[in-house]
Design a protein around this motif. Structure first.
Motif, short mmCIF file in Angstrom:
data_model
loop_
_atom_site.label_atom_id
_atom_site.label_comp_id
_atom_site.label_asym_id
_atom_site.label_seq_id
_atom_site.Cartn_x
_atom_site.Cartn_y
_atom_site.Cartn_z
N ASP A 53 17.90 -37.57 3.40
CA ASP A 53 19.33 -37.39 3.15
C ASP A 53 19.69 -38.23 1.94
O ASP A 53 18.85 -38.97 1.41
N VAL A 54 20.93 -38.15 1.50
CA VAL A 54 21.32 -38.82 0.26
C VAL A 54 21.51 -40.32 0.43
O VAL A 54 21.71 -41.03 -0.57
N GLU A 55 21.47 -40.82 1.66
CA GLU A 55 21.76 -42.23 1.89
C GLU A 55 20.74 -43.17 1.23
O GLU A 55 21.04 -44.32 0.95
N THR A 56 19.52 -42.69 1.00
CA THR A 56 18.48 -43.54 0.40
C THR A 56 18.32 -43.28 -1.09
O THR A 56 17.35 -43.74 -1.69
N THR A 57 19.26 -42.55 -1.70
CA THR A 57 19.17 -42.22 -3.12
C THR A 57 20.41 -42.73 -3.85
O THR A 57 21.35 -43.25 -3.24
N SER A 58 20.41 -42.53 -5.16
CA SER A 58 21.58 -42.94 -5.95
C SER A 58 22.80 -42.08 -5.65
O SER A 58 23.92 -42.44 -6.01
N ALA A 59 22.61 -40.92 -4.99
CA ALA A 59 23.73 -40.06 -4.61
C ALA A 59 24.48 -40.60 -3.39
O ALA A 59 25.47 -39.98 -2.96
N ALA A 60 24.04 -41.71 -2.84
CA ALA A 60 24.71 -42.29 -1.67
C ALA A 60 26.14 -42.73 -2.01
O ALA A 60 26.97 -42.85 -1.11
N GLN A 61 26.43 -42.93 -3.29
CA GLN A 61 27.77 -43.37 -3.68
C GLN A 61 28.79 -42.22 -3.67
O GLN A 61 29.99 -42.46 -3.76
N LEU A 62 28.33 -40.99 -3.54
CA LEU A 62 29.25 -39.86 -3.51
C LEU A 62 30.09 -39.90 -2.23
O LEU A 62 29.56 -40.17 -1.14
#
Length: 358
Positions: A53-62
């Motif tokens: 999921d996006v929680e472990t990526t730079s997209a977590a800030q979205l």
């Protein structure tokens, strides 16, 4: 300051630390800083490749309610690895030696058969070979070393004898990125090995000049009766161990840090220069091996390959680095679309005065 060990008779002091080992440890720290930007770039790509999921990526800030990750980079990485493996290691006959004369060709044929037998015995194509291709795609750089080993079982029977290709993680390899080429650059490889493996090194690598007395001294420093004073000795010299909470945590376990240096050595006291050396440093203070490399001229036992070569920087760019932004955009649009659909399917209701308002 000294620290006696009644069991082994070892005396450890500030003089026990080898100055050459300290210089190699300092070189590791310097080159480790030089590679920071290259590793950060490939780290972001790897986060997307293995994300669920996006929680472990730079997209977590979205700020989206939905946190779905569309693994486009994972698909590209898997396809590249599959195609590279098929093109390079698909069959046992993935390499060939040539000869100019008929006699040379006969020798080359026998050499091919011998090397192929050794590689298949170690299952190179399905193990180390796949790992190197994965590094090539995900990091943009892969490192490999070759050495001659003798492996025995518990009864001393020889199980394997011959060359072994070993994968080196890009996280454990440093070198001068501004050098003319990788073979001409001094380089340091970091390993964490078990203390039993350190003890068996002289027998496992019989052609290497490991110093038995130095290895025994390294093992002796693990004694509980001297570890506290020995930690203080290292603090006085400003040495540190990467990845460990404290000195005590490092010395009170069975793992040992090993720095393998390949390159030239200069003695500032005597002015002597030693060319093409191989040094093994334990605990950043003991030199257990220091001898001239026996590798052929122009090859020091290590190989580096990069995906996209940079000018004036030996750290190459990876195939995934340029499309990290695309993956970020895909996750953003997918989760935005899901959020909008959720609002359409389940609109926010406002209850006022007993009536429902959309």
């Amino acid at each position: 300051m000294t620290s006696p060990n009644n069991e082994s008779g070892a005396m450890l002091s500030i003089a026990t630390i080898d100055d050459l080992a300290c210089r190699i440890a300092s070189m590791w720290n310097a080159y480790n800083q030089d590679r920071t930007n290259a590793l950060k770039m490939s780290e972001e790509a790897r986060q997307y490749v293995f994300a669920t999921d996006v929680e472990t990526t730079s997209a977590a800030q979205l700020p989206h309610k939905n946190r779905t990750h569309q693994p486009k980079l994972t698909q590209i990485s898997d396809n590249l690895q599959s195609q590279y493996w098929e093109a390079s290691l698909g069959t046992p006959q993935f390499f060939k030696y040539d000869g100019q004369t008929e006699k040379d060709r006969q020798r080359a044929h026998k050499m091919e058969a011998w090397v192929r037998t050794k590689l298949e015995a170690k299952k190179f194509r399905s193990t180390v070979g796949r790992q190197l291709i994965a590094d090539y795609v995900n990091y943009g750089n892969f490192f490999a070393s070759v050495d001659y080993v003798v492996e025995t079982d518990d009864n001393g029977k020889i199980m394997y004898q011959g060359p072994v290709i070993e994968r080196i993680s890009p996280l454990d390899q440093v070198f001068n990125p501004r050098a003319e080429s990788f073979p001409k650059s001094p380089k340091i490889t970091r390993k964490l090995i078990h203390i039993a493996e350190l003890k068996d090194m002289p027998s496992k690598y019989p052609t290497s000049g490991f110093i038995d007395t130095k290895i025994a001294e390294c093992i002796a420093t693990r004694s509980p009766t001297i570890v506290n004073d020995w930690v203080q000795v290292l603090k006085d010299r400003g040495l540190s161990m990467d990845g460990f909470g404290s000195y005590n945590d490092y010395f009170r376990q069975d793992l040992i840090e090993l720095l393998i240096y390949r390159g030239d050595v200069f003695n500032p006291v005597t002015g002597e220069t030693q060319r093409n050396r191989v040094l093994y440093v334990v605990d950043r203070c003991h030199v257990i091996r220091n001898e001239s490399s026996v590798s052929p001229r122009g090859f020091d036992g290590m190989h580096h390959a990069g995906w996209r070569v940079r000018n004036d920087n030996l750290w190459a760019q990876g195939p995934l680095d340029n499309i990290v932004g695309m993956q970020y955009r895909i996750d953003h649009l997918e989760n935005l679309r899901a959020d909008v659909f959720d609002l359409i399917a389940h609109p926010v209701l406002l209850l006022r005065g007993g009536s429902w308002l959309l």
